[in-house]
Enzyme design. Structure first.
Site, mmCIF file in Angstrom:
data_model
loop_
_atom_site.group_PDB
_atom_site.id
_atom_site.type_symbol
_atom_site.label_atom_id
_atom_site.label_comp_id
_atom_site.label_asym_id
_atom_site.label_seq_id
_atom_site.Cartn_x
_atom_site.Cartn_y
_atom_site.Cartn_z
ATOM 1 N N TYR A 197 9.621 14.214 -1.994
ATOM 2 C CA TYR A 197 9.493 12.888 -2.613
ATOM 3 C C TYR A 197 8.370 12.875 -3.656
ATOM 4 O O TYR A 197 8.592 12.528 -4.812
ATOM 5 C CB TYR A 197 9.210 11.854 -1.506
ATOM 6 N N ARG A 232 8.935 2.754 8.293
ATOM 7 C CA ARG A 232 7.681 2.382 7.636
ATOM 8 C C ARG A 232 6.866 1.466 8.532
ATOM 9 O O ARG A 232 7.390 0.808 9.424
ATOM 10 C CB ARG A 232 7.959 1.717 6.296
HETATM 11 N N1 UDP Z 1 2.324 4.385 10.509
HETATM 12 C C1 UDP Z 1 1.915 3.969 11.785
HETATM 13 N N2 UDP Z 1 2.865 3.536 12.640
HETATM 14 C C2 UDP Z 1 4.194 3.490 12.331
HETATM 15 C C3 UDP Z 1 4.587 3.905 11.027
HETATM 16 C C4 UDP Z 1 3.626 4.354 10.147
HETATM 17 O O1 UDP Z 1 0.719 3.979 12.126
HETATM 18 O O2 UDP Z 1 5.003 3.064 13.169
HETATM 19 C C5 UDP Z 1 1.268 4.816 9.543
HETATM 20 C C6 UDP Z 1 1.579 6.067 8.740
HETATM 21 O O3 UDP Z 1 1.159 7.214 9.427
HETATM 22 C C7 UDP Z 1 0.787 5.805 7.484
HETATM 23 C C8 UDP Z 1 0.835 4.299 7.315
HETATM 24 O O4 UDP Z 1 1.174 3.769 8.587
HETATM 25 O O5 UDP Z 1 -0.561 6.189 7.658
HETATM 26 C C9 UDP Z 1 1.860 3.851 6.292
HETATM 27 O O6 UDP Z 1 3.056 4.494 6.593
HETATM 28 P P1 UDP Z 1 4.408 4.177 5.839
HETATM 29 O O7 UDP Z 1 5.427 5.122 6.377
HETATM 30 O O8 UDP Z 1 4.709 2.732 5.900
HETATM 31 O O9 UDP Z 1 4.134 4.490 4.302
HETATM 32 P P2 UDP Z 1 3.356 5.634 3.511
HETATM 33 O O10 UDP Z 1 2.261 4.886 2.841
HETATM 34 O O11 UDP Z 1 2.825 6.658 4.458
HETATM 35 O O12 UDP Z 1 4.366 6.190 2.595
#
Ligand code: UDP
Length: 338
Positions: free
Chosen positions: A157, A198
């Site tokens: 990505y 997410r």
């Molecule tokens: N995350 C979390 N719990 C979840 C899903 C994601 O703590 O159930 C964390 C993930 O590890 C990241 C942040 O939340 O640090 C944002 O994750 P997301 O997948 O929404 O987007 P990213 O910014 O990583 O693309």
């Protein structure tokens, strides 16, 4: 109705997705004629329910990696603008088929750029804050070149979007197309996929289902969450702006919070005593992320308007209605109207 010589169509690739569907609605509200192209890989036709049947809206199913559908190619000269919002964007989803993710960004973007060149249409790429990787510069400004792993699981990505930006600027530099590039930071709101993995959708769905909230790592990593209506307003402003097009523009909300704080906010909205369940931090998960939006402010006069509390309230209400679970007392009914 338009005749064959009208140059009035706007193409939204990825238009059935989370951001794309809100963009299609915004363009229709502005009186535009919208052709929504989507392969429905990670998007959802339900996102288009409010749009189908509206004057000026058309849905075409197709995958930009394979080929552009004939019904689009034969009307190429009628497109005045092309938005490329097509790509799985949630880490678990874009990692399911990493080759397809990379090709969507490279081959798919190339096809759309060629269409823009043939059509004489302006092209907008929805790029991402992921081009900054796990950033050493905080907050992230557009000049920062990023710290991205080209061998890790997010590379399909991150590197795909970086290649898409490079292609886009090559088309601009060689005079083949007028281009705009938005670097989108974490965005949330109605139409997020229930299980796209997410953090905002995960936490809300878990809280509404009475399940523990999953926090990856210790929850101290930060993100800055932008409500989708703000983001879409920024995309349209950028597309229609007179900037030269050679500068990417960050679009996001600079209000930075830890993921742990986000979980607390969601728990407050849902109004339940929810448990927290800790999981390992995914590989290459950025520690901090916050946009510097000075360029968007200066060039577009844009900044977010929806505070996190209001956006979360609306998003929780939408999920509650979509999941057909009782609306928590903490969420006013009118917030579910979207
Ligand atoms: N995350 C979390 N719990 C979840 C899903 C994601 O703590 O159930 C964390 C993930 O590890 C990241 C942040 O939340 O640090 C944002 O994750 P997301 O997948 O929404 O987007 P990213 O910014 O990583 O693309």
């Amino acid at each position: 109705m338009t005749n064959d010589h009208d140059k009035s169509l706007i193409l939204v690739a990825g238009g059935a997705g989370f951001i794309g569907s809100h963009l299609c609605a915004e363009l229709l509200d502005r009186g535009e004629q919208v052709v929504c192209l989507d392969n429905l890989q990670t998007s959802n036709l339900a996102n288009l329910h409010g749009l189908e049947g509206r004057a000026g809206f058309e849905f075409v199913r197709g995958d930009i990696v394979e080929a552009l559908p004939a019904s689009i190619l034969e009307r190429a000269h009628r497109f005045k603008q092309i938005y490329n919002c097509a790509c799985a964007a949630s880490p678990p989803q874009y990692q399911v088929d990493p080759e397809h993710t990379m090709l969507t960004n490279v081959v798919g973007t190339d096809r759309l750029l060629r269409l823009a060149a043939d059509a004489g249409a302006r092209f907008l790429l929805t790029s991402t804050s992921e081009v900054y990787g796990d950033p050493e510069m905080h907050p992230q400004r557009e000049e920062y070149r990023g710290w991205v792993s080209c061998t890790g699981p997010r590379a399909c990505y991150d590197e795909g979007k970086r290649a898409a930006e490079a292609l886009t600027y090559d088309f601009c530099r060689t005079g083949r197309a007028e281009v705009r590039v938005a670097r989108i930071f974490n965005t949330y709101g109605p139409h997020m996929h229930f299980d796209d993995g997410r953090v905002v959708s995960n936490l809300i769905v878990q809280a509404l289902s009475g399940k523990p909230l999953t926090l990856y790592g210790d929850g101290s990593q930060t993100r800055s969450f932008c409500y989708v209506s703000d983001l879409v307003r920024g995309l349209v402003l950028l597309m229609n702006s007179d900037i030269t097009g050679m500068e990417p523009v960050n679009l996001g909300n600079p209000h930075e919070i830890t993921v742990g704080e986000l979980a607390e906010r969601v728990a407050e909205f849902i109004g339940e005593d929810v448990a927290i369940e800790y999981h390992p931090l995914p590989t290459d998960d950025p520690r901090r992320r916050k946009p510097d939006i000075g360029r968007a402010r200066e060039l577009l006069g844009w900044e977010p308007r929806v505070p996190l509390a209001e956006g979360l309230e609306r998003t929780c209400a939408w999920f509650a209605r979509a999941m057909d679970v009782a609306m928590p007392d903490t969420v006013p009914l009118e917030a579910a109207a979207e």
